[in-house]
Enzyme design. Structure first.
Site, PDB file in Angstrom:
ATOM      1  N   ASN A 152       0.832  -1.204   0.000  1.00  0.00           N
ATOM      2  CA  ASN A 152       0.000   0.000   0.000  1.00  0.00           C
ATOM      3  C   ASN A 152       0.863   1.248   0.000  1.00  0.00           C
ATOM      4  O   ASN A 152       1.766   1.376   0.840  1.00  0.00           O
ATOM      5  CB  ASN A 152      -0.874   0.013   1.262  1.00  0.00           C
ATOM      6  CG  ASN A 152      -1.687   1.292   1.399  1.00  0.00           C
ATOM      7  OD1 ASN A 152      -2.630   1.515   0.644  1.00  0.00           O
ATOM      8  ND2 ASN A 152      -1.309   2.154   2.344  1.00  0.00           N
ATOM      9  N   GLU A 153       0.617   2.161  -0.930  1.00  0.00           N
ATOM     10  CA  GLU A 153       1.255   3.491  -0.953  1.00  0.00           C
ATOM     11  C   GLU A 153       2.738   3.433  -0.589  1.00  0.00           C
ATOM     12  O   GLU A 153       3.210   4.170   0.286  1.00  0.00           O
ATOM     13  CB  GLU A 153       0.511   4.456  -0.016  1.00  0.00           C
ATOM     14  CG  GLU A 153      -0.907   4.712  -0.466  1.00  0.00           C
ATOM     15  CD  GLU A 153      -1.632   5.846   0.268  1.00  0.00           C
ATOM     16  OE1 GLU A 153      -1.101   6.340   1.275  1.00  0.00           O
ATOM     17  OE2 GLU A 153      -2.725   6.231  -0.182  1.00  0.00           O
ATOM     18  N   GLU A 191      -8.554   3.766  -3.522  1.00  0.00           N
ATOM     19  CA  GLU A 191      -8.859   4.710  -2.431  1.00  0.00           C
ATOM     20  C   GLU A 191      -9.285   6.020  -3.070  1.00  0.00           C
ATOM     21  O   GLU A 191      -8.491   6.647  -3.791  1.00  0.00           O
ATOM     22  CB  GLU A 191      -7.648   4.951  -1.531  1.00  0.00           C
ATOM     23  CG  GLU A 191      -7.338   3.799  -0.601  1.00  0.00           C
ATOM     24  CD  GLU A 191      -6.288   4.145   0.454  1.00  0.00           C
ATOM     25  OE1 GLU A 191      -6.247   5.306   0.913  1.00  0.00           O
ATOM     26  OE2 GLU A 191      -5.514   3.241   0.793  1.00  0.00           O
ATOM     27  N   GLN A 206     -13.444   5.340   3.277  1.00  0.00           N
ATOM     28  CA  GLN A 206     -13.622   3.936   3.546  1.00  0.00           C
ATOM     29  C   GLN A 206     -15.119   3.666   3.688  1.00  0.00           C
ATOM     30  O   GLN A 206     -15.900   4.449   3.144  1.00  0.00           O
ATOM     31  CB  GLN A 206     -12.807   3.559   4.779  1.00  0.00           C
ATOM     32  CG  GLN A 206     -11.303   3.815   4.544  1.00  0.00           C
ATOM     33  CD  GLN A 206     -10.387   3.218   5.588  1.00  0.00           C
ATOM     34  OE1 GLN A 206     -10.786   2.444   6.438  1.00  0.00           O
ATOM     35  NE2 GLN A 206      -9.094   3.597   5.536  1.00  0.00           N
TER      36      GLN A 206
HETATM   37  O1  AHR Z   1      -7.769   5.707   3.935  1.00  0.00           O
HETATM   38  C1  AHR Z   1      -6.927   6.322   4.847  1.00  0.00           C
HETATM   39  C2  AHR Z   1      -5.458   6.204   4.456  1.00  0.00           C
HETATM   40  O2  AHR Z   1      -5.235   6.958   3.303  1.00  0.00           O
HETATM   41  C3  AHR Z   1      -4.965   4.832   4.096  1.00  0.00           C
HETATM   42  O3  AHR Z   1      -4.563   4.095   5.191  1.00  0.00           O
HETATM   43  C4  AHR Z   1      -3.787   5.128   3.220  1.00  0.00           C
HETATM   44  O4  AHR Z   1      -3.545   4.133   2.277  1.00  0.00           O
HETATM   45  C5  AHR Z   1      -4.100   6.482   2.616  1.00  0.00           C
HETATM   46  O5  AHR Z   1      -3.060   7.368   2.782  1.00  0.00           O
END
Ligand code: AHR
Length: 504
Positions: A176-177, A296, A353
């Site tokens: 992730n990222e 996201e 989310q």
């Molecule tokens: O969704 C909140 C955060 O945003 C996540 O954990 C991350 O992947 C992004 O920076």
């Protein structure tokens, strides 16, 4: 006296097809963060909790949204997560310092519980592996635990935990990222590309039927965007099926006209990622097309200041609890429109989310669950936006804002559902003062009649929904009408709409 009506035009034709919409574009995301899991989906002491401790009031709201796939367990959290902590007898699971959000993780929910919950809401799981502190070994063990039938150490461990049958999780995110300095175990593009490639190779050896998402930039504003995409895809192009995009917007300066135009930034972001993927495809002389997973996306800024006050190492504190305004819902509607217009390449997306954490659904611990403003465009687009995305030819008056020029007042997407013989138009009117009257030529949809025109409008850009008081919700009194084979779309000032036609 009402303000003057602004006119626009649109041509919609069955033959102007973008693509079949992959339903997974209406996915979402649950991270071990704040009260998303604990107090959100899971609260064994809640009056509506089922035998597994899941809140049924929340399950029902998630089911309403018809979310087809849900990303898990992070997010930033996954980059220092030991998945083994979250399986087996609950009383034996360790409490850990969770470094991404500086809280205590009790591990009372883990992989198996989440798979059970996802089943309860009729969703598939999109699982992320830790490429921050860990790598190939933990990922290959996790996929063996989840997807291998039996007869090996990890698959038999799953069976001993009460899960005789494999979970068959198909979609996996390679970290992730990983470009972000806030990430535990941040990598350079070269480091990530190599690690992601080798991890993908091992995961596919365990289960060749999976599909994989390579990490793109954390946002279009990252200084390494889009070279991160180009450099990492040099390694992962042939092993990954998708590249991820993440983007959040805010209205910190209170400039609504500029805020509503931010889906144009999303449009540019998507176009740039597509171009970068196609550049690598050409460079590699590859036959393969890389798809996009916008895993996201949302509005996120309201809670930034209050989150700085949170006491570290508490359990499930209220983090990232943005209370969404009416104007946020309009931008969310336009972000969905933007992705639908690119449904030939954007095959998956996750509203980030789902519950409590920058989410359409909110809960009180022990109490009510309710719908935020952004629930509505997400709900209508997910439920009615299934079928083929059409490319509407739009001619709309435009405006300039602080960061954008030529912003069309009318932002739209169009979906043709062949199975149901339905034509659905989603539209945001970005004009803050005037209604839009749109002459919509629906020439190839003969004998269709108007079923409904749903409108989300409010005099107050900052109106919000809180427990027990839903100020922002749609009405069904839209004024659009059909005349001589033409549809006249009447979109109130500063509003979001869905018009649904059906063959009579
Ligand atoms: O969704 C909140 C955060 O945003 C996540 O954990 C991350 O992947 C992004 O920076």
């Amino acid at each position: 006296m009402g303000k003057a009506t602004v006119k626009a035009k649109m041509v919609v034709d069955k033959d102007f097809q973008v693509s079949e919409i992959d339903p997974r574009v209406y996915g979402s995301f649950i991270e071990h963060l704040g009260r998303a899991v604990y107090g959100g989906i899971y609260e064994p002491t809640h009056p509506t909790a089922d035998e597994n401790g899941f809140r049924q009031d929340v399950i029902n709201l998630v089911k309403e949204l018809q979310v087809p796939i849900i990303r898990y367990p992070g997010g930033n959290m996954v980059s220092a997560y030991n998945w083994e902590d979250g399986v087996g007898p609950k009383e034996d699971r360790p409490k850990r310092l969770e470094l991404a959000w500086r809280v205590t993780e009790t591990n009372q929910v883990g992989t198996n519980e989440f798979v059970d919950w996802a089943k309860a809401v009729n969703a598939d799981v999109m699982m992320a592996v830790n490429l921050g502190t860990r790598g190939i070994d933990a990922a290959r063990n996790l996929i063996e635990y989840c997807n291998h039938p039996s007869g090996t150490y990890w698959s038999d461990l799953r069976r001993s935990h009460g899960y005789e049958h494999p979970h068959k999780i198909k979609t996996w995110c390679l970290g992730n990222e990983m470009d972000g300095p806030w990430q535990v175990g941040q990598k350079t593009a070269q480091e990530y590309g190599r690690l992601a490639y080798e991890t993908a190779k091992a995961m596919r050896l365990v289960d060749p039927d999976i599909e994989l998402v390579s990490c793109g930039s954390s946002s279009a504003q990252m200084p390494t965007f889009p070279s991160w995409e180009a450099e990492t895809l040099e390694h992962t192009y042939e092993v990954a099926d998708y590249i991820s995009l993440h983007q959040y917007y805010g209205n910190r300066s209170g400039d609504t006209a500029n805020f509503l135009a931010k889906s144009m930034d999303m449009e540019n972001f998507i176009q740039t990622v597509i171009s970068t993927c196609d550049y690598i495809k050409a460079k590699k002389r590859s036959k393969k097309k890389m798809y996009l997973s916008f895993d996201e996306w949302n509005v996120w800024f309201h809670s930034n200041e209050q989150d700085k006050e949170i006491e570290p190492w508490t359990v499930a504190p209220p983090q990232l609890e943005d209370v969404y305004t009416f104007e946020d819902a309009l931008l969310v509607g336009s972000m969905l429109n933007t992705m639908l217009r690119h449904s030939d390449r954007v095959k998956m997306a996750c509203m980030a989310q789902l519950v409590n954490v920058i989410a359409p659904i909110m809960t009180e611990n022990g109490g009510a669950a309710w719908k935020q403003t952004i629930f509505y465009p997400y709900y209508y687009t997910s439920v009615y936006g299934r079928g083929i995305a059409l490319n509407p030819i739009v001619s709309s008056p435009k405006y300039d804002s602080k960061d954008f020029t030529d912003v069309p007042y009318l932002d739209s997407s169009v979906v043709y559902n062949q199975e149901k013989d339905e034509l659905v138009i989603f539209a945001t009117n970005r004009h803050l003062e005037n209604p839009l009257e749109v002459d919509i030529d629906v020439r190839s949809f003969e004998n269709y009649s108007l079923v409904e025109h749903i409108v989300l409008e409010n005099e107050d850009a900052k109106a919000v929904n809180i427990a027990g008081s839903e100020n922002v919700k749609p009405h069904t009194n839209g004024e659009s009408y059909l005349t001589d084979g033409k549809l006249v779309g009447i979109f109130p000032k500063f509003s979001w709409s869905m018009i649904r036609l059906k063959k009579s």
